[in-house]
Design a protein around this motif. Sequence first.
Motif, PDB file in Angstrom:
ATOM      1  N   VAL A   9     -14.530   0.990   2.825  1.00  0.00           N
ATOM      2  CA  VAL A   9     -13.223   1.628   2.591  1.00  0.00           C
ATOM      3  C   VAL A   9     -13.265   2.421   1.283  1.00  0.00           C
ATOM      4  O   VAL A   9     -14.078   2.147   0.398  1.00  0.00           O
ATOM      5  N   SER A  26       0.854  -1.191   0.000  1.00  0.00           N
ATOM      6  CA  SER A  26       0.000   0.000   0.000  1.00  0.00           C
ATOM      7  C   SER A  26       0.886   1.236   0.000  1.00  0.00           C
ATOM      8  O   SER A  26       1.313   1.693   1.060  1.00  0.00           O
ATOM      9  N   MET A  74      -8.353   2.728   2.389  1.00  0.00           N
ATOM     10  CA  MET A  74      -8.437   3.677   3.511  1.00  0.00           C
ATOM     11  C   MET A  74      -9.761   3.516   4.254  1.00  0.00           C
ATOM     12  O   MET A  74     -10.830   3.686   3.669  1.00  0.00           O
ATOM     13  N   GLY A  75      -9.628   3.216   5.554  1.00  0.00           N
ATOM     14  CA  GLY A  75     -10.813   3.225   6.405  1.00  0.00           C
ATOM     15  C   GLY A  75     -11.035   4.624   6.961  1.00  0.00           C
ATOM     16  O   GLY A  75     -12.083   4.909   7.534  1.00  0.00           O
ATOM     17  N   GLY A  76     -10.060   5.480   6.780  1.00  0.00           N
ATOM     18  CA  GLY A  76     -10.120   6.840   7.308  1.00  0.00           C
ATOM     19  C   GLY A  76     -10.889   7.774   6.394  1.00  0.00           C
ATOM     20  O   GLY A  76     -10.298   8.453   5.547  1.00  0.00           O
ATOM     21  N   HIS A  93      -4.240   1.532  -2.417  1.00  0.00           N
ATOM     22  CA  HIS A  93      -4.118   1.804  -0.982  1.00  0.00           C
ATOM     23  C   HIS A  93      -5.532   1.962  -0.412  1.00  0.00           C
ATOM     24  O   HIS A  93      -6.240   2.914  -0.750  1.00  0.00           O
TER      25      HIS A  93
HETATM   26  C1  LIG Z   1      -9.560  -1.888   6.015  1.00  0.00           C
HETATM   27  C2  LIG Z   1      -8.274  -1.100   5.850  1.00  0.00           C
HETATM   28  C3  LIG Z   1      -8.258   0.231   6.231  1.00  0.00           C
HETATM   29  C4  LIG Z   1      -7.078   0.987   6.050  1.00  0.00           C
HETATM   30  N1  LIG Z   1      -7.101   2.331   6.333  1.00  0.00           N
HETATM   31  C5  LIG Z   1      -6.017   3.081   6.062  1.00  0.00           C
HETATM   32  C6  LIG Z   1      -6.079   4.502   6.196  1.00  0.00           C
HETATM   33  O1  LIG Z   1      -7.119   5.098   6.522  1.00  0.00           O
HETATM   34  N2  LIG Z   1      -4.938   5.199   5.908  1.00  0.00           N
HETATM   35  C7  LIG Z   1      -3.778   4.599   5.509  1.00  0.00           C
HETATM   36  O2  LIG Z   1      -2.802   5.304   5.263  1.00  0.00           O
HETATM   37  N3  LIG Z   1      -3.710   3.250   5.334  1.00  0.00           N
HETATM   38  C8  LIG Z   1      -4.802   2.491   5.586  1.00  0.00           C
HETATM   39  N4  LIG Z   1      -4.754   1.132   5.368  1.00  0.00           N
HETATM   40  C9  LIG Z   1      -3.520   0.492   4.863  1.00  0.00           C
HETATM   41  C10 LIG Z   1      -2.827  -0.327   5.952  1.00  0.00           C
HETATM   42  O3  LIG Z   1      -2.211   0.539   6.871  1.00  0.00           O
HETATM   43  C11 LIG Z   1      -1.802  -1.272   5.280  1.00  0.00           C
HETATM   44  O4  LIG Z   1      -2.485  -2.219   4.501  1.00  0.00           O
HETATM   45  C12 LIG Z   1      -0.951  -2.007   6.332  1.00  0.00           C
HETATM   46  O5  LIG Z   1      -0.131  -1.107   7.017  1.00  0.00           O
HETATM   47  C13 LIG Z   1      -0.066  -3.081   5.683  1.00  0.00           C
HETATM   48  O6  LIG Z   1       0.761  -2.506   4.702  1.00  0.00           O
HETATM   49  P1  LIG Z   1       0.791  -3.088   3.230  1.00  0.00           P
HETATM   50  O7  LIG Z   1      -0.619  -3.027   2.679  1.00  0.00           O
HETATM   51  O8  LIG Z   1       1.738  -2.184   2.459  1.00  0.00           O
HETATM   52  O9  LIG Z   1       1.272  -4.500   3.289  1.00  0.00           O
HETATM   53  C14 LIG Z   1      -5.912   0.369   5.536  1.00  0.00           C
HETATM   54  C15 LIG Z   1      -5.959  -0.984   5.146  1.00  0.00           C
HETATM   55  C16 LIG Z   1      -7.125  -1.703   5.294  1.00  0.00           C
HETATM   56  C17 LIG Z   1      -7.145  -3.142   4.830  1.00  0.00           C
END
Ligand SMILES: Cc1cc2nc3c(=O)[nH]c(=O)nc-3n(C[C@H](O)[C@H](O)[C@H](O)COP(=O)(O)O)c2cc1C
Length: 199
Positions: A160, A27, A138-140, A136
Amino acid sequence: MEPVIERKMKSTEFEFPVTELIEHRRSRRAYSPKAVEPEKIKSLFEAARWAPSSVNEQPWFYLYATSEQSELWNKIFETLTPSNKIWAREAPLLVVAMYRKNFVRNDRPNGSAKFDLGAANAFLSLEATNLGLNVHQMGGFEKQRVIELLNIPETHEPVVILAIGYLGDMESLPENLREREVAPRERYTQDFFVLNKTF
Ligand SMILES: Cc1cc2nc3c(=O)[nH]c(=O)nc-3n(C[C@H](O)[C@H](O)[C@H](O)COP(=O)(O)O)c2cc1C
């Protein structure tokens, strides 16, 4: 008994072989302004389409906007939390991933719908990796705001928002985010989440 937290183990390595797509998916936060080709957008949703789901209900639903559709793209973008806005503003494709709450066949609540959406998003993400794209999730984001701005009906629940695009220049990111981009990823080792005996 030893507290679980003390036993947890993490590693930054792939400890056993997996398919390359899983190894390379990540991500990221730096996006190139290059548009995602329409046929690639179709392939992303095609990958989601072929995910497994409970009784083959396929409860996932996606609403997307390219940055060329600035009005729609902005409606999605403005619901993001400030920390996500910092980097997601460069993403040429934003996707709201939601699920249908009830089964089509009988209008009863589908307890697996959110789980199935997760599987579809995983399929989509791996197809993106295959196509040279970054996803990437985002739940935010402000759920109520996205519901209002996009007129999402009560039958659907957004979960998301996905920022999608080609990788851009990491130097364009603020320093704290740049550091996170280059940091090795960490995962619990299998002994934290795999059991081959009773608890
Ligand atoms: C349901 C979900 C919500 C997430 N929300 C956010 C977010 O709001 N902001 C963000 O920067 N990353 C978000 N992420 C990314 C995660 O932080 C990321 O998948 C995790 O740190 C693992 O890193 P990788 O996907 O690079 O392996 C989210 C991932 C998922 C699956």
